[in-house]
Design a protein around this motif. Sequence first.
Motif, PDB file in Angstrom:
ATOM      1  N   LEU A 151       0.836  -1.197   0.000  1.00 21.30           N
ATOM      2  CA  LEU A 151       0.000   0.000   0.000  1.00 21.30           C
ATOM      3  C   LEU A 151       0.879   1.258   0.000  1.00 21.30           C
ATOM      4  O   LEU A 151       0.645   2.184  -0.773  1.00 21.30           O
ATOM      5  CB  LEU A 151      -0.891  -0.024   1.252  1.00 21.30           C
ATOM      6  N   ASP A 152       1.895   1.263   0.880  1.00 18.41           N
ATOM      7  CA  ASP A 152       2.806   2.409   0.964  1.00 18.41           C
ATOM      8  C   ASP A 152       3.524   2.613  -0.373  1.00 18.41           C
ATOM      9  O   ASP A 152       3.635   3.731  -0.871  1.00 18.41           O
ATOM     10  CB  ASP A 152       3.843   2.203   2.076  1.00 18.41           C
ATOM     11  N   ALA A 153       3.990   1.501  -0.946  1.00 19.82           N
ATOM     12  CA  ALA A 153       4.706   1.574  -2.220  1.00 19.82           C
ATOM     13  C   ALA A 153       3.787   2.140  -3.302  1.00 19.82           C
ATOM     14  O   ALA A 153       4.185   3.017  -4.074  1.00 19.82           O
ATOM     15  CB  ALA A 153       5.192   0.185  -2.622  1.00 19.82           C
ATOM     16  N   ALA A 154       2.551   1.651  -3.325  1.00 23.09           N
ATOM     17  CA  ALA A 154       1.586   2.116  -4.328  1.00 23.09           C
ATOM     18  C   ALA A 154       1.321   3.604  -4.162  1.00 23.09           C
ATOM     19  O   ALA A 154       1.303   4.352  -5.142  1.00 23.09           O
ATOM     20  CB  ALA A 154       0.287   1.328  -4.216  1.00 23.09           C
ATOM     21  N   SER A 156       3.292   5.828  -2.749  1.00 21.38           N
ATOM     22  CA  SER A 156       4.467   6.654  -3.059  1.00 21.38           C
ATOM     23  C   SER A 156       4.680   6.689  -4.577  1.00 21.38           C
ATOM     24  O   SER A 156       5.105   7.697  -5.119  1.00 21.38           O
ATOM     25  CB  SER A 156       5.707   6.166  -2.320  1.00 21.38           C
ATOM     26  N   ASP A 157       4.313   5.601  -5.278  1.00 23.37           N
ATOM     27  CA  ASP A 157       4.357   5.610  -6.745  1.00 23.37           C
ATOM     28  C   ASP A 157       3.436   6.685  -7.279  1.00 23.37           C
ATOM     29  O   ASP A 157       3.783   7.449  -8.159  1.00 23.37           O
ATOM     30  CB  ASP A 157       3.906   4.260  -7.317  1.00 23.37           C
ATOM     31  N   LEU A 158       2.231   6.721  -6.711  1.00 24.70           N
ATOM     32  CA  LEU A 158       1.237   7.688  -7.159  1.00 24.70           C
ATOM     33  C   LEU A 158       1.715   9.111  -6.923  1.00 24.70           C
ATOM     34  O   LEU A 158       1.613   9.954  -7.816  1.00 24.70           O
ATOM     35  CB  LEU A 158      -0.095   7.459  -6.444  1.00 24.70           C
ATOM     36  N   SER A 159       2.234   9.368  -5.727  1.00 20.43           N
ATOM     37  CA  SER A 159       2.645  10.746  -5.418  1.00 20.43           C
ATOM     38  C   SER A 159       3.903  11.109  -6.229  1.00 20.43           C
ATOM     39  O   SER A 159       4.126  12.262  -6.537  1.00 20.43           O
ATOM     40  CB  SER A 159       2.882  10.918  -3.929  1.00 20.43           C
ATOM     41  N   GLY A 160       4.709  10.119  -6.609  1.00 19.93           N
ATOM     42  CA  GLY A 160       5.908  10.361  -7.393  1.00 19.93           C
ATOM     43  C   GLY A 160       5.593  10.941  -8.773  1.00 19.93           C
ATOM     44  O   GLY A 160       6.403  11.682  -9.328  1.00 19.93           O
ATOM     45  N   HIS A 161       4.401  10.627  -9.314  1.00 18.15           N
ATOM     46  CA  HIS A 161       4.047  11.097 -10.653  1.00 18.15           C
ATOM     47  C   HIS A 161       3.736  12.580 -10.725  1.00 18.15           C
ATOM     48  O   HIS A 161       3.765  13.164 -11.784  1.00 18.15           O
ATOM     49  CB  HIS A 161       2.865  10.296 -11.204  1.00 18.15           C
ATOM     50  N   ASP A 162       3.434  13.169  -9.549  1.00 16.14           N
ATOM     51  CA  ASP A 162       3.053  14.574  -9.541  1.00 16.14           C
ATOM     52  C   ASP A 162       4.195  15.496  -9.957  1.00 16.14           C
ATOM     53  O   ASP A 162       3.990  16.606 -10.398  1.00 16.14           O
ATOM     54  CB  ASP A 162       2.579  14.992  -8.144  1.00 16.14           C
ATOM     55  N   GLU A 163       5.446  15.018  -9.786  1.00 15.28           N
ATOM     56  CA  GLU A 163       6.597  15.882 -10.056  1.00 15.28           C
ATOM     57  C   GLU A 163       6.887  16.036 -11.538  1.00 15.28           C
ATOM     58  O   GLU A 163       7.690  16.837 -11.951  1.00 15.28           O
ATOM     59  CB  GLU A 163       7.832  15.323  -9.333  1.00 15.28           C
TER      60      GLU A 163
END
Length: 164
Positions: A151-154, A156-163
């Motif tokens: 869940l955490d990995a998923a 952080s993947d999602l939030s990583g795309h915002d950049e």
Amino acid sequence: LEAAHVRKEYDDASSKLSKIQSRITSLTDKLKQDFGKEKEFYYFYDQCFEGKEGKYVYKVCPYKKASQVEGHSSTNLGRWDKFEESCRMMHFSNGDKCWNGPDRSLKVRLRCGLSNELNGVDEPSRCEYVAVLSTPAMCVEEKLKELQQKLDAASSDLSGHDEL
């Protein structure tokens, strides 16, 4: 006057006694139940789980009963019978009679999940229902940690795309 006072005391004591007796009876019933190897299903005793499937709401109350509700009408899918497959399946039987069929019954397969969720209700054969209940009670510590990491990995993947 004295007699009325004594009668009232007697009635109060009787009512206290019958409350205590019924509490003992319900605790005794509770203790007879199978709560799993580690008593992991103990808190299921006073819980009900609901899931919506089409126009029906299915309600499963472990150790008590299961029902199928549509609007104001409710169909009894069975009373608590037992755990099967070393506590991986709950069985409810002797539900409402089925027209030209067996009494209704429900088997609920338990699987590991982060929250208690009832879903996947189906009727593989007439008036014999099956459902799946996801519950943390089925997860060993390790499994829970693994799910949390995924869940955490998923996220952080999602939030990583915002950049981008």
